[in-house]
Design a protein around this motif. Sequence first.
Motif, PDB file in Angstrom:
ATOM      1  N   ASP A  79      12.719-114.433  43.867  1.00  0.00           N
ATOM      2  CA  ASP A  79      12.593-113.108  44.810  1.00  0.00           C
ATOM      3  C   ASP A  79      13.741-113.060  45.728  1.00  0.00           C
ATOM      4  O   ASP A  79      13.884-112.266  46.631  1.00  0.00           O
ATOM      5  N   MET A  80      14.635-114.129  45.741  1.00  0.00           N
ATOM      6  CA  MET A  80      15.479-114.416  46.813  1.00  0.00           C
ATOM      7  C   MET A  80      17.109-114.398  46.386  1.00  0.00           C
ATOM      8  O   MET A  80      17.265-114.870  45.119  1.00  0.00           O
ATOM      9  N   ALA A  81      18.068-113.806  47.029  1.00  0.00           N
ATOM     10  CA  ALA A  81      19.309-113.877  46.612  1.00  0.00           C
ATOM     11  C   ALA A  81      19.571-113.519  44.933  1.00  0.00           C
ATOM     12  O   ALA A  81      19.977-113.978  44.263  1.00  0.00           O
ATOM     13  N   ARG A  82      18.918-112.238  44.875  1.00  0.00           N
ATOM     14  CA  ARG A  82      18.745-111.655  43.233  1.00  0.00           C
ATOM     15  C   ARG A  82      20.066-111.601  42.664  1.00  0.00           C
ATOM     16  O   ARG A  82      20.318-111.822  41.412  1.00  0.00           O
ATOM     17  N   ARG A  83      21.301-110.988  43.425  1.00  0.00           N
ATOM     18  CA  ARG A  83      22.547-111.112  42.788  1.00  0.00           C
ATOM     19  C   ARG A  83      22.981-112.250  42.162  1.00  0.00           C
ATOM     20  O   ARG A  83      24.075-112.084  41.491  1.00  0.00           O
ATOM     21  N   ARG A  84      22.628-113.294  42.714  1.00  0.00           N
ATOM     22  CA  ARG A  84      23.312-114.696  42.369  1.00  0.00           C
ATOM     23  C   ARG A  84      22.542-115.306  41.305  1.00  0.00           C
ATOM     24  O   ARG A  84      23.011-116.283  40.533  1.00  0.00           O
ATOM     25  N   TRP A  85      21.667-114.779  40.828  1.00  0.00           N
ATOM     26  CA  TRP A  85      20.861-115.276  39.583  1.00  0.00           C
ATOM     27  C   TRP A  85      21.387-114.967  38.171  1.00  0.00           C
ATOM     28  O   TRP A  85      20.803-115.180  37.220  1.00  0.00           O
ATOM     29  N   ARG A  86      22.549-113.988  38.305  1.00  0.00           N
ATOM     30  CA  ARG A  86      23.186-113.886  37.239  1.00  0.00           C
ATOM     31  C   ARG A  86      22.511-113.310  36.175  1.00  0.00           C
ATOM     32  O   ARG A  86      21.578-112.202  36.438  1.00  0.00           O
ATOM     33  N   TYR A  87      22.470-113.481  34.978  1.00  0.00           N
ATOM     34  CA  TYR A  87      21.663-112.770  33.893  1.00  0.00           C
ATOM     35  C   TYR A  87      20.068-112.954  33.833  1.00  0.00           C
ATOM     36  O   TYR A  87      19.395-112.231  33.435  1.00  0.00           O
ATOM     37  N   LEU A  88      19.567-113.915  34.651  1.00  0.00           N
ATOM     38  CA  LEU A  88      18.110-114.295  35.052  1.00  0.00           C
ATOM     39  C   LEU A  88      17.493-112.844  35.736  1.00  0.00           C
ATOM     40  O   LEU A  88      16.546-112.665  35.830  1.00  0.00           O
ATOM     41  N   ARG A  89      18.491-112.401  36.680  1.00  0.00           N
ATOM     42  CA  ARG A  89      18.148-111.298  37.489  1.00  0.00           C
ATOM     43  C   ARG A  89      17.583-109.953  36.631  1.00  0.00           C
ATOM     44  O   ARG A  89      16.685-109.146  36.932  1.00  0.00           O
ATOM     45  N   LEU A  90      17.908-110.093  35.168  1.00  0.00           N
ATOM     46  CA  LEU A  90      17.800-108.698  34.291  1.00  0.00           C
ATOM     47  C   LEU A  90      16.315-109.121  33.768  1.00  0.00           C
ATOM     48  O   LEU A  90      15.650-108.368  33.329  1.00  0.00           O
ATOM     49  N   ILE A  91      15.930-110.354  33.920  1.00  0.00           N
ATOM     50  CA  ILE A  91      14.542-110.594  33.160  1.00  0.00           C
ATOM     51  C   ILE A  91      13.613-111.260  34.064  1.00  0.00           C
ATOM     52  O   ILE A  91      12.541-111.589  33.797  1.00  0.00           O
ATOM     53  N   HIS A  92      13.778-111.638  35.339  1.00  0.00           N
ATOM     54  CA  HIS A  92      13.065-112.292  36.210  1.00  0.00           C
ATOM     55  C   HIS A  92      11.800-111.603  36.397  1.00  0.00           C
ATOM     56  O   HIS A  92      10.618-112.335  36.784  1.00  0.00           O
ATOM     57  N   GLY A  93      11.815-110.318  36.103  1.00  0.00           N
ATOM     58  CA  GLY A  93      10.445-109.481  36.516  1.00  0.00           C
ATOM     59  C   GLY A  93       9.411-109.447  35.377  1.00  0.00           C
ATOM     60  O   GLY A  93       8.131-109.249  35.469  1.00  0.00           O
ATOM     61  N   ILE A  94       9.745-110.032  34.130  1.00  0.00           N
ATOM     62  CA  ILE A  94       8.738-110.349  32.939  1.00  0.00           C
ATOM     63  C   ILE A  94       7.922-111.216  33.538  1.00  0.00           C
ATOM     64  O   ILE A  94       8.164-112.567  33.940  1.00  0.00           O
ATOM     65  N   GLY A  95       6.601-110.952  33.469  1.00  0.00           N
ATOM     66  CA  GLY A  95       5.434-111.888  33.562  1.00  0.00           C
ATOM     67  C   GLY A  95       5.745-113.460  33.054  1.00  0.00           C
ATOM     68  O   GLY A  95       5.564-114.227  33.837  1.00  0.00           O
ATOM     69  N   TRP A  96       5.876-113.617  31.624  1.00  0.00           N
ATOM     70  CA  TRP A  96       6.051-114.826  30.996  1.00  0.00           C
ATOM     71  C   TRP A  96       7.538-115.580  31.749  1.00  0.00           C
ATOM     72  O   TRP A  96       7.267-116.897  32.086  1.00  0.00           O
ATOM     73  N   VAL A  97       8.503-114.952  31.956  1.00  0.00           N
ATOM     74  CA  VAL A  97       9.459-115.669  32.600  1.00  0.00           C
ATOM     75  C   VAL A  97       9.108-115.912  34.206  1.00  0.00           C
ATOM     76  O   VAL A  97       9.444-117.120  34.417  1.00  0.00           O
ATOM     77  N   ARG A  98       8.473-115.243  34.821  1.00  0.00           N
ATOM     78  CA  ARG A  98       8.035-115.662  36.147  1.00  0.00           C
ATOM     79  C   ARG A  98       6.959-116.816  36.268  1.00  0.00           C
ATOM     80  O   ARG A  98       7.162-117.583  37.107  1.00  0.00           O
ATOM     81  N   ARG A  99       6.356-116.761  35.241  1.00  0.00           N
ATOM     82  CA  ARG A  99       5.026-117.810  35.084  1.00  0.00           C
ATOM     83  C   ARG A  99       5.934-119.242  34.802  1.00  0.00           C
ATOM     84  O   ARG A  99       5.180-120.484  35.119  1.00  0.00           O
ATOM     85  N   ASN A 100       6.723-119.320  33.813  1.00  0.00           N
ATOM     86  CA  ASN A 100       7.303-120.362  33.039  1.00  0.00           C
ATOM     87  C   ASN A 100       8.578-121.018  33.319  1.00  0.00           C
ATOM     88  O   ASN A 100       8.861-121.889  33.216  1.00  0.00           O
ATOM     89  N   MET A 101       9.402-119.841  34.035  1.00  0.00           N
ATOM     90  CA  MET A 101      10.857-120.472  34.411  1.00  0.00           C
ATOM     91  C   MET A 101      11.239-120.496  35.836  1.00  0.00           C
ATOM     92  O   MET A 101      12.374-120.596  36.047  1.00  0.00           O
ATOM     93  N   ASN A 102      10.035-120.425  36.594  1.00  0.00           N
ATOM     94  CA  ASN A 102      10.515-120.049  38.076  1.00  0.00           C
ATOM     95  C   ASN A 102       9.839-121.149  38.794  1.00  0.00           C
ATOM     96  O   ASN A 102       8.571-121.247  38.864  1.00  0.00           O
ATOM     97  N   ASN A 103      10.596-121.794  39.758  1.00  0.00           N
ATOM     98  CA  ASN A 103      10.152-122.473  40.926  1.00  0.00           C
ATOM     99  C   ASN A 103       9.615-121.677  41.996  1.00  0.00           C
ATOM    100  O   ASN A 103       9.940-120.734  42.048  1.00  0.00           O
ATOM    101  N   ARG A 104       8.559-122.331  42.722  1.00  0.00           N
ATOM    102  CA  ARG A 104       8.049-121.576  43.759  1.00  0.00           C
ATOM    103  C   ARG A 104       7.638-122.656  44.885  1.00  0.00           C
ATOM    104  O   ARG A 104       7.519-123.793  44.785  1.00  0.00           O
ATOM    105  N   ILE A 105       7.633-122.029  46.098  1.00  0.00           N
ATOM    106  CA  ILE A 105       7.054-122.798  47.256  1.00  0.00           C
ATOM    107  C   ILE A 105       5.719-122.609  47.535  1.00  0.00           C
ATOM    108  O   ILE A 105       5.442-121.115  47.864  1.00  0.00           O
TER     109      ILE A 105
END
Length: 264
Positions: free
Chosen positions: A232-258
């Motif tokens: 959810d931060m610096a979205r432009r710098r996530w390159r190709y991942l910004r195109l799929i980061h909103g997909i539920g499976w991607v957010r749950r499994n490929m995403n670190n969080r605090i």
Amino acid sequence: MEKIRPLLAEVPATLLVPLWARAEEQKRSDPLVRDPRSAEILRALDFDFSRFSGGWMSQLGCCIRTVILDREVQRFLDAHPGSTVINLGCGLDTRVSRLSGYTCWYDLDLPEVIALRSHFFTETEQRHMIASSVLDSGWMERIMAPGPVLIIAEGLFMYFSEEEVTSLLDALARYFPKAVLLVEMLAPLLVGRNRMHDVVKNASFKWTLSDSRDFSRLNSRLHYDCEWSYFDMARRRWRYLRLIHGIGWVRRNMNNRIVRLHFE
């Protein structure tokens, strides 16, 4: 000046990654975090940091977690004057120099890490360093914390088993019964698959939680407050991942969080 060679085992050596990430960020005209101290420390070390050069996701992720933690630690300190901060697995983190408003700040890590850290940081009446394994609860008896307590676990829990995390949380609950915790949680896809990581190849990723609310399963006194996704931060710098980061499976499994938690 002769450079310092860091002699660290596999897991402690991972502290060099966030140091490199923050130092690399200083080369940008619009850095997410301003941390020239990390660049100074990096230049003083005898280590080939070029081995990390392809790790753009780690570089960005480390800087994002720094921004989130800096922001949330400072918010806590502003809201709770006279607080004590305990930074678990501190590595060569420079946060103690960037933030203000604490009564005491404790940086804790393994003896070899603290020995390295001592080249760059000195103790004061407010700032302390403790050389100990996080899992050895004896260090907790050395903490003087008459006021509110904030505990940071950045880049740490993923290297422990669930049993070790549970034991640590139980000890923290006994010694700091009203503490607030800020914990980094690893992307579930990486557990047992550290070879998939773009930088960390030798240290094993052992554990995470897919649902942060499950922390209450590990300790009944530990309650979930909220969390912040790296995507959810610096979205432009996530390159190709910004195109799929909103997909539920991607957010749950490929995403670190605090994750912010508290004992009650």
